[in-house]
Write an enzyme that holds these catalytic residues in place. Structure first.
Site, mmCIF file in Angstrom:
data_model
loop_
_atom_site.group_PDB
_atom_site.id
_atom_site.type_symbol
_atom_site.label_atom_id
_atom_site.label_comp_id
_atom_site.label_asym_id
_atom_site.label_seq_id
_atom_site.Cartn_x
_atom_site.Cartn_y
_atom_site.Cartn_z
ATOM 1 N N ILE A 1 0.859 -1.187 0.000
ATOM 2 C CA ILE A 1 0.000 0.000 0.000
ATOM 3 C C ILE A 1 0.891 1.231 0.000
ATOM 4 O O ILE A 1 1.909 1.277 0.692
ATOM 5 C CB ILE A 1 -0.952 0.004 1.205
ATOM 6 C CG1 ILE A 1 -1.975 1.146 1.068
ATOM 7 C CG2 ILE A 1 -0.197 0.085 2.527
ATOM 8 C CD1 ILE A 1 -3.125 1.048 2.063
ATOM 9 N N VAL B 1 4.850 -1.287 2.924
ATOM 10 C CA VAL B 1 4.486 0.112 2.721
ATOM 11 C C VAL B 1 5.319 0.654 1.568
ATOM 12 O O VAL B 1 6.549 0.568 1.573
ATOM 13 C CB VAL B 1 4.731 0.942 3.999
ATOM 14 C CG1 VAL B 1 4.419 2.412 3.730
ATOM 15 C CG2 VAL B 1 3.882 0.410 5.149
ATOM 16 N N LYS B 2 4.641 1.206 0.572
ATOM 17 C CA LYS B 2 5.330 1.718 -0.617
ATOM 18 C C LYS B 2 5.762 3.168 -0.394
ATOM 19 O O LYS B 2 4.943 4.032 -0.070
ATOM 20 C CB LYS B 2 4.420 1.637 -1.851
ATOM 21 C CG LYS B 2 4.172 0.234 -2.338
ATOM 22 C CD LYS B 2 3.277 0.215 -3.564
ATOM 23 C CE LYS B 2 4.046 0.521 -4.829
ATOM 24 N NZ LYS B 2 3.198 0.322 -6.047
ATOM 25 N N ILE B 3 7.047 3.395 -0.587
ATOM 26 C CA ILE B 3 7.628 4.732 -0.452
ATOM 27 C C ILE B 3 8.396 5.046 -1.731
ATOM 28 O O ILE B 3 9.254 4.264 -2.148
ATOM 29 C CB ILE B 3 8.568 4.804 0.765
ATOM 30 C CG1 ILE B 3 7.787 4.550 2.062
ATOM 31 C CG2 ILE B 3 9.271 6.160 0.826
ATOM 32 C CD1 ILE B 3 8.657 4.509 3.308
#
Length: 371
Positions: A109, A140-142
């Site tokens: 996400i 977690v997409k960064i």
């Protein structure tokens, strides 16, 4: 004799992930079927995917009604809806996660892309997403912006698993690896279990060809035209070379001895944009052990139907890949300018999709409240 290309791809060490998620996929059992029958072992999402999902059907109406009754803002509603879908995806994929010792069975996400230039805000939302979804197989997409690199180190050091996205250049990929390793070193110093921290580095593929092909067409020579459709695969292969060099380094060996997991290269943007090219080329040409290929549904179906797994080992392609990128530079096309352009465009596209998602949710909240 009938073959199973996706099984062959998996056997070659490539994890097959789906670049799509919606409540429809979850509730109709389509994702469960892909996991059972099509060797899918992970899911990625982005703002464009969620914007598309929200625009279809009525499966979000009940939650939207509840959020409207609570007086939720559009941003709060987007957060609630997307984390709910991702949480359900994580639960569906939990058996895969357990069977692969945490390597696969992952769902990603994205941090709000509007925060991509704000390190502290990115860190804060990464923590919030991790705590809200509350499933250990989340990523977690960064984005791999300069500001994102520091955020990646911080959240990895806290034990949050990360999918680093929007990587286009080899230099930025090196910086992403360094951010991951630094985070692991800090986590080790504070006594965290490194084996529970996972990461993939999403190296974008097709968009590189789209941009470089456009510039080669502008050059207009026969020599330039002969270089078309080859840069993206060459770029990705050289990224895998960097990955191999890191795994052989003393720095990584120390972390591995402490229980760390390698950050796997993930081939993203693997749907072919130019119909002149084979529709599975960004899968079949990037077969390498310890990688992930996340595919849109159409690419997954195409590869299942007629994909091929090549026998070529990646390390035999590095010299040719470097020669190819040198030839493109020789044609007057700046690799650095291309990758800077692609990062800026990628962020702008995600911003646009996020804004569209927010506008759709706001409209639906108002419609529900008016009933």
């Amino acid at each position: 004799m009938r073959t199973d290309p996706l099984a062959e791809l998996s056997a070659a060490g490539v994890s097959v992930w789906l670049d799509d998620l919606s409540r429809e996929l979850l509730e109709r059992g389509d994702l469960e079927k892909l996991v059972a029958d099509q060797h899918v072992v992970g899911v990625t999402t982005n703002p464009t995917i969620f914007a598309s999902a929200l625009a279809k059907g009525e499966r979000y109406d009940a939650q939207l009604r509840e959020l409207a009754d609570q007086g939720a803002s559009p941003d709060e509603a987007v957060f609630a809806i997307t984390t709910a879908d991702v949480r359900e995806g994580c639960r569906l994929l939990r058996p895969v996660h357990d069977a692969t010792d945490g390597v696969d069975g992952r769902v990603s996400i994205e941090v709000d892309p509007r925060l991509a230039r704000d390190t502290q805000a990115t860190i804060a939302q990464a923590r919030n997403l991790w705590d809200t979804v509350d499933e250990g197989n989340l990523l977690v997409k960064i984005p791999a912006t300069q500001e994102g690199l520091a955020a990646i180190t911080t959240v990895i050091a806290e034990g949050i698993s990360v999918n680093v996205t929007l990587i286009f250049s080899l230099d930025r990929y090196r910086a992403v690896i360094d951010a991951y390793l630094t985070g692991l070193e800090q986590a080790h110093q504070t006594g965290l279990d490194l084996g529970r921290i996972h990461s993939v580095a999403s190296f974008f593929v097709s968009r590189v060809d789209t941009e470089i092909d456009r510039r080669l067409d502008a050059v207009g020579t026969e020599q330039a035209r002969n270089l078309k459709g080859r840069a993206a695969i060459a770029n990705a292969r050289l990224a895998y070379q960097i990955h191999e060099e890191v795994l052989a380094s003393a720095r990584w060996q120390r972390l591995a001895a402490a229980g760390a997991r390698p950050q796997r290269p993930l081939w993203a943007s693997t749907g072919v944009k130019d119909p002149a090219y084979p529709d599975t080329m960004y899968v079949s040409e990037l077969v390498a052990p310890g990688t992930v290929n996340t595919m849109p549904g159409a690419t997954l179906a195409a590869f299942a139907d007629h994909g091929t797994v090549t026998a070529t080992t990646m390390d035999t392609t590095y010299d040719a890949a470097r020669t190819l990128l040198d030839a493109i530079e020789g044609a007057g096309i700046s690799y650095d300018d291309v990758t800077r352009t692609l990062e800026a465009e990628g962020l702008a596209k995600f911003d646009k999709s996020w804004n569209e998602l927010g506008a759709t949710v706001a409209q639906q909240l108002n419609a529900v409240a008016a009933r």
